[in-house]
Each structure stands twice: as structure tokens, then as C-alpha cells.
Design a protein around this motif. Sequence first.
Motif, PDB file in Angstrom:
ATOM      1  N   LYS A   4       0.612  -1.156  -0.127  1.00 42.41           N
ATOM      2  CA  LYS A   4       0.054   0.016  -0.123  1.00 42.41           C
ATOM      3  C   LYS A   4       0.667   1.156  -0.003  1.00 42.41           C
ATOM      4  CE  LYS A   4      -3.740  -2.486   2.009  1.00 42.41           C
ATOM      5  NZ  LYS A   4      -5.138  -2.381   1.793  1.00 42.41           N
ATOM      6  N   ILE A   5       2.024   1.248   0.651  1.00 41.54           N
ATOM      7  CA  ILE A   5       2.898   2.327   0.837  1.00 41.54           C
ATOM      8  C   ILE A   5       3.552   2.366  -0.585  1.00 41.54           C
ATOM      9  CG2 ILE A   5       5.074   3.167   1.784  1.00 41.54           C
ATOM     10  CD1 ILE A   5       4.117   1.995   4.438  1.00 41.54           C
ATOM     11  N   THR A   6       3.934   1.368  -1.142  1.00 45.59           N
ATOM     12  CA  THR A   6       4.556   1.566  -2.516  1.00 45.59           C
ATOM     13  C   THR A   6       3.452   1.914  -3.716  1.00 45.59           C
ATOM     14  OG1 THR A   6       5.840  -0.499  -2.103  1.00 45.59           O
ATOM     15  CG2 THR A   6       5.315   0.087  -4.479  1.00 45.59           C
ATOM     16  N   LYS A   7       2.284   1.707  -3.621  1.00 42.85           N
ATOM     17  CA  LYS A   7       1.312   2.168  -4.437  1.00 42.85           C
ATOM     18  C   LYS A   7       1.227   3.810  -4.162  1.00 42.85           C
ATOM     19  CE  LYS A   7      -3.499   2.308  -5.814  1.00 42.85           C
ATOM     20  NZ  LYS A   7      -5.027   1.665  -5.751  1.00 42.85           N
ATOM     21  N   PHE A   8       0.978   4.218  -2.939  1.00 43.37           N
ATOM     22  CA  PHE A   8       0.972   5.528  -2.583  1.00 43.37           C
ATOM     23  C   PHE A   8       2.080   6.356  -3.208  1.00 43.37           C
ATOM     24  CE2 PHE A   8       1.442   9.011   0.738  1.00 43.37           C
ATOM     25  CZ  PHE A   8       0.422   9.487   0.266  1.00 43.37           C
ATOM     26  N   GLU A   9       3.387   5.696  -2.965  1.00 43.51           N
ATOM     27  CA  GLU A   9       4.595   6.386  -3.531  1.00 43.51           C
ATOM     28  C   GLU A   9       4.492   6.590  -4.713  1.00 43.51           C
ATOM     29  OE1 GLU A   9       9.377   6.026  -2.347  1.00 43.51           O
ATOM     30  OE2 GLU A   9       7.978   4.359  -2.214  1.00 43.51           O
ATOM     31  N   PHE A  10       4.080   5.529  -5.512  1.00 40.03           N
ATOM     32  CA  PHE A  10       4.266   5.486  -6.930  1.00 40.03           C
ATOM     33  C   PHE A  10       3.047   6.655  -7.572  1.00 40.03           C
ATOM     34  CE2 PHE A  10       1.708   4.274 -10.878  1.00 40.03           C
ATOM     35  CZ  PHE A  10       2.750   4.109 -11.831  1.00 40.03           C
ATOM     36  N   PHE A 135      -5.467   6.359   2.523  1.00 39.51           N
ATOM     37  CA  PHE A 135      -4.902   5.793   1.161  1.00 39.51           C
ATOM     38  C   PHE A 135      -6.250   5.918   0.392  1.00 39.51           C
ATOM     39  CE2 PHE A 135      -0.654   3.902   2.458  1.00 39.51           C
ATOM     40  CZ  PHE A 135      -0.112   5.112   2.665  1.00 39.51           C
ATOM     41  N   ASN A 136      -7.196   5.121   0.902  1.00 42.81           N
ATOM     42  CA  ASN A 136      -8.446   4.811   0.070  1.00 42.81           C
ATOM     43  C   ASN A 136      -9.168   5.971  -0.216  1.00 42.81           C
ATOM     44  OD1 ASN A 136      -7.964   2.031   0.167  1.00 42.81           O
ATOM     45  ND2 ASN A 136      -9.105   1.639   1.977  1.00 42.81           N
ATOM     46  N   ASN A 146     -10.576  12.724 -11.668  1.00 43.99           N
ATOM     47  CA  ASN A 146     -10.207  11.984 -12.985  1.00 43.99           C
ATOM     48  C   ASN A 146     -10.325  10.526 -13.038  1.00 43.99           C
ATOM     49  OD1 ASN A 146      -9.351  11.127 -15.488  1.00 43.99           O
ATOM     50  ND2 ASN A 146      -7.988  12.568 -15.911  1.00 43.99           N
ATOM     51  N   PRO A 147     -11.297   9.678 -13.245  1.00 48.42           N
ATOM     52  CA  PRO A 147     -11.638   8.386 -13.083  1.00 48.42           C
ATOM     53  C   PRO A 147     -10.448   7.579 -14.041  1.00 48.42           C
ATOM     54  CG  PRO A 147     -13.537   9.341 -13.858  1.00 48.42           C
ATOM     55  CD  PRO A 147     -12.590  10.270 -13.844  1.00 48.42           C
ATOM     56  N   GLU A 148      -9.582   8.335 -14.707  1.00 50.40           N
ATOM     57  CA  GLU A 148      -8.439   7.302 -15.570  1.00 50.40           C
ATOM     58  C   GLU A 148      -7.293   7.146 -14.436  1.00 50.40           C
ATOM     59  OE1 GLU A 148      -7.960   9.047 -19.502  1.00 50.40           O
ATOM     60  OE2 GLU A 148     -10.118   9.024 -19.636  1.00 50.40           O
ATOM     61  N   TRP A 149      -7.308   8.089 -13.473  1.00 49.88           N
ATOM     62  CA  TRP A 149      -5.915   8.028 -12.645  1.00 49.88           C
ATOM     63  C   TRP A 149      -5.426   6.890 -12.115  1.00 49.88           C
ATOM     64  CZ3 TRP A 149      -6.416  13.510 -10.658  1.00 49.88           C
ATOM     65  CH2 TRP A 149      -6.274  14.501 -11.631  1.00 49.88           C
ATOM     66  N   ILE A 150      -6.317   6.223 -11.245  1.00 52.57           N
ATOM     67  CA  ILE A 150      -6.070   5.181 -10.439  1.00 52.57           C
ATOM     68  C   ILE A 150      -6.716   4.175 -10.717  1.00 52.57           C
ATOM     69  CG2 ILE A 150      -6.001   4.545  -7.874  1.00 52.57           C
ATOM     70  CD1 ILE A 150      -4.588   7.126  -7.509  1.00 52.57           C
TER      71      ILE A 150
END
Length: 150
Positions: A4-10, A135-136, A146-150
Amino acid sequence: MKEKITKFEFVLKEFAASNIFIKIADFEIKPSETKWSKKEVLGHLIDSAINNIQRFTEIQTSEKPYKIRTYNPDDLVKSNDYQNKNNQELFDLWMNLNLHILHIVKNQTNETLTYKLILPNYELSDLQFLIEDYFNHLYHHLNQINPEWI
């Protein structure tokens, strides 16, 4: 938690590289008088970051269980007048607050992640839940912008 931290960092790296908020055509358009513009949604994410930085750090030294204080998102968005702020300044503030949150969450240990807290609905939880909930919440609102981001 590491994933989850890796996703947030990305997500933060992608947004920093693209400066994407500045490029949204309808960023400042309010759907109605009572609905937030996408710019105000970003302002709400700034308020969320500020409040959660305080929560994530206060729980470290406060008596447990730590009681989560609530805030009124509509009042904060209005009081901070995000609609009339410079887009680049808002983006920079949002980014810097979230980079600080990244720093805070990366420094948590297995022990600190289990620190107990009381949610506004009086349920007992822990710091890991609060971080994941942040995060959620962030991803939910980024998808509104923008729905295309995540």
C-alpha cells in the motif's frame, strides 16, 4: 502494508512528474452551488492531509486509545477558499503534504501500526487502519477528479 505504501509512493511520483491537476480543463467548474469543483476536491484532500498528519503523529505520544477528532469538510473547503487559489500553489501544497505523509508512514513499525484509536463512530481500531483509510479516501477523490488516474 508495504504494498500500500509502494502504491501511494507510485501515485505521488506519477502526479509530480505530470503536474496533472494543472491540465484538467474543467478543474474550476462547480457542478452546482452546493457541489465542489474538482479544484475544491483537491482542497478537501489538502484538508484531509493536514488533519491526518496531525493524527498520525499525535498517536505516537498520546494516551491510547487515541481519540480521532472530526472536522467539517464543507466548512474547511469554504473557509480556505480553495476555489480562488492559484492552481499551482494548491498542487504544490497537496504534493508536499502527501510527501510528508509518505515519510511518516514509511517510518511506522509493526508496533506503532497496532497503536489503538477510537474512531468517530466509537469503534476501536488501529493506526494501520487509519493510514489505509487515508489512502482509500485519497484514491476515491482522485477518481472523482479524473477516473482514469487510479
